[in-house]
Design a protein around this motif. Structure first.
Motif, mmCIF file in Angstrom:
data_model
loop_
_atom_site.group_PDB
_atom_site.id
_atom_site.type_symbol
_atom_site.label_atom_id
_atom_site.label_comp_id
_atom_site.label_asym_id
_atom_site.label_seq_id
_atom_site.Cartn_x
_atom_site.Cartn_y
_atom_site.Cartn_z
ATOM 1 N N GLY A 1 -8.738 12.829 -6.178
ATOM 2 C CA GLY A 1 -8.158 13.990 -6.258
ATOM 3 C C GLY A 1 -7.029 14.516 -5.467
ATOM 4 O O GLY A 1 -6.434 15.460 -5.559
ATOM 5 N N LEU A 2 -7.147 13.525 -4.279
ATOM 6 C CA LEU A 2 -6.150 13.888 -3.128
ATOM 7 C C LEU A 2 -4.678 13.091 -3.527
ATOM 8 O O LEU A 2 -3.770 13.448 -2.767
ATOM 9 C CB LEU A 2 -6.576 13.269 -1.698
ATOM 10 N N LYS B 1 -6.604 0.611 3.748
ATOM 11 C CA LYS B 1 -7.843 0.138 3.763
ATOM 12 C C LYS B 1 -8.910 0.662 4.866
ATOM 13 O O LYS B 1 -10.068 1.118 4.502
ATOM 14 C CB LYS B 1 -7.774 -1.271 4.022
ATOM 15 N N GLY B 2 -7.867 1.047 5.909
ATOM 16 C CA GLY B 2 -8.837 1.570 6.923
ATOM 17 C C GLY B 2 -9.362 3.091 6.704
ATOM 18 O O GLY B 2 -10.285 3.447 6.990
ATOM 19 N N PHE B 3 -8.260 3.679 5.938
ATOM 20 C CA PHE B 3 -8.559 5.024 5.614
ATOM 21 C C PHE B 3 -9.737 5.054 4.408
ATOM 22 O O PHE B 3 -10.754 5.859 4.599
ATOM 23 C CB PHE B 3 -7.434 5.884 4.959
ATOM 24 N N LEU B 4 -9.740 4.137 3.623
ATOM 25 C CA LEU B 4 -10.863 4.078 2.631
ATOM 26 C C LEU B 4 -12.016 3.746 3.032
ATOM 27 O O LEU B 4 -13.149 4.175 2.798
ATOM 28 C CB LEU B 4 -10.589 3.250 1.211
ATOM 29 N N ASP C 1 0.880 -1.349 0.098
ATOM 30 C CA ASP C 1 0.167 0.127 0.147
ATOM 31 C C ASP C 1 0.894 1.243 0.149
ATOM 32 O O ASP C 1 0.599 2.381 -0.876
ATOM 33 C CB ASP C 1 -0.993 -0.162 1.387
ATOM 34 N N ARG C 2 1.934 1.242 0.843
ATOM 35 C CA ARG C 2 2.910 2.412 0.730
ATOM 36 C C ARG C 2 3.657 2.757 -0.551
ATOM 37 O O ARG C 2 3.598 3.794 -0.938
ATOM 38 C CB ARG C 2 3.878 2.240 1.758
ATOM 39 N N PHE C 3 4.025 1.792 -1.229
ATOM 40 C CA PHE C 3 4.433 1.683 -2.678
ATOM 41 C C PHE C 3 3.295 2.284 -3.522
ATOM 42 O O PHE C 3 3.541 2.902 -4.288
ATOM 43 C CB PHE C 3 4.787 0.412 -3.018
ATOM 44 N N LEU C 4 2.109 1.669 -3.642
ATOM 45 C CA LEU C 4 1.072 2.280 -4.438
ATOM 46 C C LEU C 4 0.793 3.755 -4.067
ATOM 47 O O LEU C 4 0.519 4.519 -5.348
ATOM 48 C CB LEU C 4 -0.154 1.510 -4.050
ATOM 49 N N VAL C 5 0.792 4.136 -2.593
ATOM 50 C CA VAL C 5 0.653 5.454 -2.475
ATOM 51 C C VAL C 5 1.763 6.430 -3.183
ATOM 52 O O VAL C 5 1.500 7.451 -3.444
ATOM 53 C CB VAL C 5 0.468 5.767 -0.888
ATOM 54 N N TRP C 6 2.963 5.851 -2.936
ATOM 55 C CA TRP C 6 4.175 6.573 -3.624
ATOM 56 C C TRP C 6 3.830 6.820 -4.972
ATOM 57 O O TRP C 6 4.255 7.827 -5.535
ATOM 58 C CB TRP C 6 5.331 5.797 -3.220
ATOM 59 N N ARG D 1 -0.978 11.599 1.946
ATOM 60 C CA ARG D 1 0.170 10.963 2.929
ATOM 61 C C ARG D 1 -0.591 9.880 3.684
ATOM 62 O O ARG D 1 -1.482 9.946 4.398
ATOM 63 C CB ARG D 1 0.657 11.941 3.780
ATOM 64 N N LEU D 2 -0.018 8.639 3.548
ATOM 65 C CA LEU D 2 -0.561 7.466 4.195
ATOM 66 C C LEU D 2 0.228 7.358 5.363
ATOM 67 O O LEU D 2 1.413 7.545 5.732
ATOM 68 C CB LEU D 2 -0.312 6.346 3.708
ATOM 69 N N THR D 3 -0.748 7.545 6.749
ATOM 70 C CA THR D 3 -0.067 7.552 7.938
ATOM 71 C C THR D 3 -0.612 6.299 8.602
ATOM 72 O O THR D 3 -0.249 6.036 9.791
ATOM 73 C CB THR D 3 -0.860 8.652 8.910
#
Length: 181
Positions: free
Chosen positions: A57-58, A69-72, A4-9, A63-65
């Motif tokens: 849009g974001l 999955k929890g955020f979504l 997930d961190r890589f996907l956000v990157w 920034r994933l903290t």
């Protein structure tokens, strides 16, 4: 999760394929979450789509903290809660629509049994108080920990755990009474 961190990157760098990968990875879980809160597949699909449009849009500044999955799931639950509060609930999906979702591996008789069981659970979930339904749904379908649910509901972890326990007890009672009828 590292993936997930890589996907956000990748999202931060404008990679549209990363957004597609996130969507494919979490779509079904988020649909189950929204469907169980609203008891309406079409409205659930609308909510999940809206959340992903806003998420896109974001993407450049996101920034994933914690858990993606929890955020979504929190975004979907908030949108479902807002829709319920506004009273814009649509008619529940019919059996014909549900039949289109059937797996070819399940016989028509088996699908009818699954459909009836799903309808029983959906009716029982609808009878739970909103707070209990939210906790059960977020914990079971959203995989959110009680701590995160407590923050979201602005209450203590003990209260959330009690709502979860009472919600499950009521579901068992309602489902057992339907079986006896």
């Amino acid at each position: 999760m590292v993936e997930d961190r890589f996907l956000v990157w990748r999202l931060n760098r404008g990679d549209a394929a990363a957004l597609s990968a996130v969507y494919e990875k979490y779509r079904e879980d988020l649909l189950r979450l929204a469907s169980s809160m609203l008891s309406d597949r079409a409205a659930a699909e609308d909510i999940v789509q809206d959340v992903f449009v806003r998420f896109a849009g974001l993407a450049p500044t996101f920034r994933l903290t914690g858990s993606l999955k929890g955020f979504l799931a929190t975004c979907v639950a908030n949108a479902a809660r807002n829709q319920m509060a506004a009273g814009r609930r649509r008619e529940a999906a019919g059996l014909d629509e549900a039949m289109g979702l059937a797996s070819s591996a399940v016989s028509p008789d088996g699908w009818a049994i699954y459909s009836e069981r799903f309808a029983q659970v959906r009716r029982a979930m609808a009878e739970l108080p909103v707070e209990q339904r939210e906790v059960v749904t977020l914990h079971l379908y959203g995989d959110l920990p009680f701590r995160q649910i407590a923050q979201w509901q602005k209450t203590s972890i003990k209260t959330v755990q009690s709502r979860y326990r009472y919600g499950l007890d009521k579901l068992r009672s309602l489902l057992n009474s339907e079986v006896e009828e």
